[in-house]
Design a protein around this motif. Structure first.
Motif, PDB file in Angstrom:
ATOM      1  N   GLU A  51      -9.197  12.702  -6.139  1.00 16.48           N
ATOM      2  CA  GLU A  51      -8.352  13.828  -5.725  1.00 16.48           C
ATOM      3  C   GLU A  51      -7.109  13.334  -4.990  1.00 16.48           C
ATOM      4  N   LYS A  52      -6.760  12.080  -5.240  1.00 17.04           N
ATOM      5  CA  LYS A  52      -5.560  11.469  -4.659  1.00 17.04           C
ATOM      6  C   LYS A  52      -5.596  11.422  -3.129  1.00 17.04           C
ATOM      7  N   ILE A  53      -6.793  11.231  -2.583  1.00 21.86           N
ATOM      8  CA  ILE A  53      -6.958  10.987  -1.157  1.00 21.86           C
ATOM      9  C   ILE A  53      -7.235   9.499  -0.979  1.00 21.86           C
ATOM     10  N   LEU A  54      -6.398   8.834  -0.223  1.00 23.03           N
ATOM     11  CA  LEU A  54      -6.507   7.395  -0.030  1.00 23.03           C
ATOM     12  C   LEU A  54      -7.481   7.095   1.108  1.00 23.03           C
ATOM     13  N   LEU A  55      -8.398   6.174   0.891  1.00 25.17           N
ATOM     14  CA  LEU A  55      -9.357   5.748   1.910  1.00 25.17           C
ATOM     15  C   LEU A  55      -8.964   4.356   2.399  1.00 25.17           C
ATOM     16  N   ILE A  56      -8.742   4.241   3.702  1.00 23.22           N
ATOM     17  CA  ILE A  56      -8.320   2.965   4.294  1.00 23.22           C
ATOM     18  C   ILE A  56      -9.186   2.656   5.510  1.00 23.22           C
ATOM     19  N   GLY A  57      -9.688   1.452   5.581  1.00 20.18           N
ATOM     20  CA  GLY A  57     -10.373   0.963   6.775  1.00 20.18           C
ATOM     21  C   GLY A  57      -9.465   0.001   7.510  1.00 20.18           C
ATOM     22  N   ILE A  68       0.842  -1.199   0.000  1.00 21.04           N
ATOM     23  CA  ILE A  68       0.000   0.000   0.000  1.00 21.04           C
ATOM     24  C   ILE A  68       0.876   1.248   0.000  1.00 21.04           C
ATOM     25  N   GLY A  69       1.945   1.235   0.803  1.00 19.01           N
ATOM     26  CA  GLY A  69       2.869   2.357   0.801  1.00 19.01           C
ATOM     27  C   GLY A  69       3.509   2.564  -0.558  1.00 19.01           C
ATOM     28  N   GLN A  70       3.885   1.488  -1.232  1.00 20.43           N
ATOM     29  CA  GLN A  70       4.454   1.595  -2.575  1.00 20.43           C
ATOM     30  C   GLN A  70       3.433   2.174  -3.555  1.00 20.43           C
ATOM     31  N   TYR A  71       2.203   1.683  -3.457  1.00 17.45           N
ATOM     32  CA  TYR A  71       1.129   2.184  -4.319  1.00 17.45           C
ATOM     33  C   TYR A  71       0.900   3.669  -4.075  1.00 17.45           C
ATOM     34  N   ALA A  72       0.853   4.073  -2.799  1.00 15.51           N
ATOM     35  CA  ALA A  72       0.604   5.474  -2.461  1.00 15.51           C
ATOM     36  C   ALA A  72       1.694   6.383  -3.027  1.00 15.51           C
ATOM     37  N   ARG A  73       2.943   5.963  -2.929  1.00 13.97           N
ATOM     38  CA  ARG A  73       4.036   6.771  -3.472  1.00 13.97           C
ATOM     39  C   ARG A  73       3.961   6.847  -4.993  1.00 13.97           C
ATOM     40  N   ALA A  74       3.654   5.715  -5.627  1.00 12.90           N
ATOM     41  CA  ALA A  74       3.567   5.689  -7.082  1.00 12.90           C
ATOM     42  C   ALA A  74       2.452   6.591  -7.602  1.00 12.90           C
ATOM     43  N   GLU A  75       1.356   6.674  -6.846  1.00 14.05           N
ATOM     44  CA  GLU A  75       0.207   7.474  -7.270  1.00 14.05           C
ATOM     45  C   GLU A  75       0.304   8.931  -6.813  1.00 14.05           C
TER      46      GLU A  75
END
Length: 322
Positions: A165-171, A33-40
């Motif tokens: 808007e590049k805001i990640l939603l995590i539960g 998830i961290g890798q995905y967040a940085r890539a996006e």
């Protein structure tokens, strides 16, 4: 005019405090998830945290700019020091934005300026953003204590536009979380949660399969409806006597439950068992086809494809008690 790209959403099981230390398929998922967040190039994270419940019909969002953290145990001193020193990048501005969107949708949402943050967020952050200087602005919101799955679906659907808007939603919660049945002696005496001392109960295995099927076999509105119905599963109460750890999954699925989401990929993200009966199951929703971080391509599992193949459950080997 091209439609804005929507980020995927994620459900993570935060596990026991030992998840701060022990590498498992769950911690591997956090790292991805961290890798995905940085890539996006994400601009923020909105968490729903299972350890924070609010009464009546309320949802609260943390606007505390310098939140304290709850207590954590059963970890080495160096990990405890990391936990205590980590500076949470809490964003009151993002909290207000979330609160306004929920209020505009007719939901009873309010800001909480004194909320502390719990290990249900800190544990995934340990693997997503181990260096607090790299962590994007975040806020965290409560689970509603009436435990209505359709309310939590609406919360996710209301915040769906943030994905563009590049805001990640995590539960953050747990797939199977019954503290009455876990083998506490493993963590108390040995600081070990991964060694299995008895077979997996058939009822727990059946519910775990139902979770994966609900995610892998559905997309769009059917995804949210399928997960909401799991609260009526014959083994749900045995697996989750109270639903607060399950509802964050419904929240992030709700953000991928419009008709526009019906062609997106929803997939199982790996799992591990702790203390015999606690299942840390993880899922990704609304993922672009062809994404390589989570190894889901055109040949991968498709949200609404009835011929999708279920991944095998992670079943630890039976060992003799210590």
């Amino acid at each position: 005019m091209a439609t804005a790209k929507h980020l995927a959403t994620f459900f993570v099981s935060h596990g026991s405090p030992r998840t701060l230390v022990d590498e498992t398929p769950t911690t591997e998922f956090y790292t991805k998830i961290g890798q995905y967040a940085r890539a996006e190039g994400i601009q923020g994270i909105v968490w729903m945290a299972s350890h924070w419940e609010t009464p009546l019909d309320r949802i609260e969002i943390s606007s505390n700019p310098c939140p304290n953290k709850d207590f954590v145990a059963f970890v080495p001193d160096e990990i405890l020091q990391w936990y205590e020193d980590y500076k949470i990048n809490s964003s009151p501005a993002l909290a207000k934005r979330v609160c306004d969107k929920l209020n505009d949708a007719g939901l009873n949402a309010s800001l909480n300026e004194t909320a502390i943050w719990h290990q249900d967020v800190m544990i995934p952050l340990r693997w997503m953003y181990p260096n607090d200087t790299e962590c994007p602005p975040m806020t965290v919101m409560s689970v509603n204590g009436r435990f209505d799955p359709h309310l939590h679906l609406k919360i996710g659907l209301t915040l769906r536009s943030l994905r563009a808007e590049k805001i990640l939603l995590i539960g953050s919660g747990g797939g199977i979380h019954n503290l009455y049945t876990v083998s506490w002696h493993r963590i108390i005496f040995y600081k070990d949660t991964l060694t299995r001392t008895k077979p997996i109960d058939p009822e727990l295995a059946a519910f775990a399969t139902s979770m994966r099927e609900s995610v892998n076999q559905n997309a769009g509105p059917q995804l949210g409806s399928s997960l909401a119905r799991l609260l009526e599963h014959p083994h749900f109460v045995q697996c989750n006597p109270t639903p607060e750890h399950f509802l964050p999954m419904v929240y992030v699925a709700g953000a991928c439950s419009s008709w526009e989401d019906k062609h997106d990929v929803n997939a199982f993200g790996g799992e591990n068992w702790e203390m015999d009966t606690q299942l840390n199951a993880n899922f990704v929703f609304g993922l672009d086809r062809g994404n390589r971080i989570f190894n889901v391509g055109s040949e991968g599992r498709k949200g609404a494809d009835p011929e999708s193949q279920l991944p095998p459950a992670t079943v630890p080997k039976l060992v003799a008690p210590v």
